[in-house]
Write an enzyme that holds these catalytic residues in place. Structure first.
Site, PDB file in Angstrom:
ATOM      1  N   LEU A 198       0.952  -1.115  -0.186  1.00 14.44           N
ATOM      2  CA  LEU A 198       0.005   0.001   0.089  1.00 14.44           C
ATOM      3  C   LEU A 198       0.862   0.849  -0.161  1.00 14.44           C
ATOM      4  O   LEU A 198       1.938   1.272   0.837  1.00 14.44           O
ATOM      5  CB  LEU A 198      -0.749   0.136   1.291  1.00 14.44           C
ATOM      6  CG  LEU A 198      -2.000  -0.747   1.253  1.00 14.44           C
ATOM      7  CD1 LEU A 198      -2.941  -0.893   2.499  1.00 14.44           C
ATOM      8  CD2 LEU A 198      -3.001  -0.443   0.021  1.00 14.44           C
ATOM      9  N   ASP A 199       0.602   2.324  -0.742  1.00 13.16           N
ATOM     10  CA  ASP A 199       1.867   3.229  -0.895  1.00 13.16           C
ATOM     11  C   ASP A 199       1.512   4.124   0.431  1.00 13.16           C
ATOM     12  O   ASP A 199       0.483   3.928   1.220  1.00 13.16           O
ATOM     13  CB  ASP A 199       1.447   4.212  -2.102  1.00 13.16           C
ATOM     14  CG  ASP A 199      -0.006   4.903  -2.269  1.00 13.16           C
ATOM     15  OD1 ASP A 199      -0.190   5.786  -1.317  1.00 13.16           O
ATOM     16  OD2 ASP A 199      -0.847   4.784  -3.246  1.00 13.16           O
ATOM     17  N   MET A 200       2.413   4.984   0.455  1.00 12.51           N
ATOM     18  CA  MET A 200       2.560   5.612   1.815  1.00 12.51           C
ATOM     19  C   MET A 200       1.262   6.388   2.106  1.00 12.51           C
ATOM     20  O   MET A 200       1.107   6.716   3.439  1.00 12.51           O
ATOM     21  CB  MET A 200       3.884   6.705   1.578  1.00 12.51           C
ATOM     22  CG  MET A 200       4.159   7.515   2.934  1.00 12.51           C
ATOM     23  SD  MET A 200       5.911   8.310   2.798  1.00 12.51           S
ATOM     24  CE  MET A 200       6.288   8.792   4.195  1.00 12.51           C
ATOM     25  N   ALA A 201       0.769   7.153   1.068  1.00  9.92           N
ATOM     26  CA  ALA A 201      -0.547   8.137   1.312  1.00  9.92           C
ATOM     27  C   ALA A 201      -1.793   7.180   1.597  1.00  9.92           C
ATOM     28  O   ALA A 201      -2.696   7.675   1.882  1.00  9.92           O
ATOM     29  CB  ALA A 201      -0.715   8.879   0.296  1.00  9.92           C
ATOM     30  N   SER A 202      -1.776   5.800   1.271  1.00 12.80           N
ATOM     31  CA  SER A 202      -2.953   5.057   1.428  1.00 12.80           C
ATOM     32  C   SER A 202      -2.946   4.275   2.804  1.00 12.80           C
ATOM     33  O   SER A 202      -2.011   4.207   3.471  1.00 12.80           O
ATOM     34  CB  SER A 202      -2.928   3.941   0.207  1.00 12.80           C
ATOM     35  OG  SER A 202      -3.050   4.648  -0.873  1.00 12.80           O
TER      36      SER A 202
END
Length: 235
Positions: free
Chosen positions: A103-107
């Protein structure tokens, strides 16, 4: 019996196979005192395998957990820039685990973690067809996005599309969407929204296959039940 070193590291809960190959490329893995190479095999029973100078621990009992990842944490075992990783959130797990997929950092939202390399490979492989569902808050034409996001679009030289999109709620200037996809390539939903001029305000994964995030609090983790593990493996 000789096996690829990346497979051995994965089975011992050091890192996923992909992350293990990164460790090998960085020269952090040695076999009998010599830096390992990508594709190299070894016998964990007879060869001395070390990671960052530390010998491999004995094979641990398999552990399967789900984490509700907050924003601001990167999905990796370590980070050379000193950023917070999901490993900081599972330091109290009884044995070392690593993330399944990303999951990307902003998710935020549902992230599986394990020390079982075979389980990780089964769950993450696209051929298994595990549908991943996300709640996505967007600014823009949320009503139109229900049709737009199901249309094939070229991203990173591949055609991608959502398997299903539903409007959960319409908001001033946008809405909240339920978006389901099979593959989940790097930032796929965000890139698809960019193409259709939708600004993603927040993105949260709420399910993988039949496994649902449920009421698990943000930043917390729990063990999977045996029934949940079996449903993810298809057995």
């Amino acid at each position: 019996m000789p096996e690829r070193i990346s497979k051995i590291l994965s089975a011992r809960g050091i890192a996923s196979r992909r992350e293990s190959e990164r460790l090998i490329r960085e020269g952090r893995v040695c076999v009998n005192g010599v830096a390992a190479e990508i594709g190299q095999s070894a016998d964990a029973e007879y060869d001395e395998i070390t990671v960052d100078g530390a010998p491999l621990s004995s094979r641990a009992s398999p552990v399967y957990i789900m984490l509700n990842k907050p924003r601001g944490f990167i999905t990796t075992v370590s980070d050379d820039r000193g950023r917070k990783t999901v490993m900081d959130l599972v330091s109290d797990v009884e044995t070392r685990v690593y993330p399944v997929g990303r999951l990307d950092m902003a998710s935020e939202g549902l992230l599986l973690m394990t020390n079982d390399g075979e389980f990780a490979n089964v769950v993450a492989h696209p051929s298994r067809g595990k549908i991943k569902t996300y709640e996505v808050k967007v600014r823009g034409d949320a009503v139109g996005a229900v049709q737009f996001l199901c249309q094939p679009v070229l991203i990173d030289s591949r055609m991608v599309w959502a398997n299903s999109v539903e409007l959960i709620k319409k908001t001033a200037g946008g809405g909240i969407l339920s978006v389901s996809i099979y593959e989940g390539r790097n930032r796929q939903i965000r890139k698809m929204c960019d193409v259709f001029e939708l600004k993603v305000l927040s993105l949260r994964r709420v399910s993988i296959g039949t496994l649902k995030l449920g009421s698990l609090a943000l930043g917390q983790w729990r063990h999977l039940t045996e029934a949940e593990r079996r449903s993810l493996c298809g057995n």
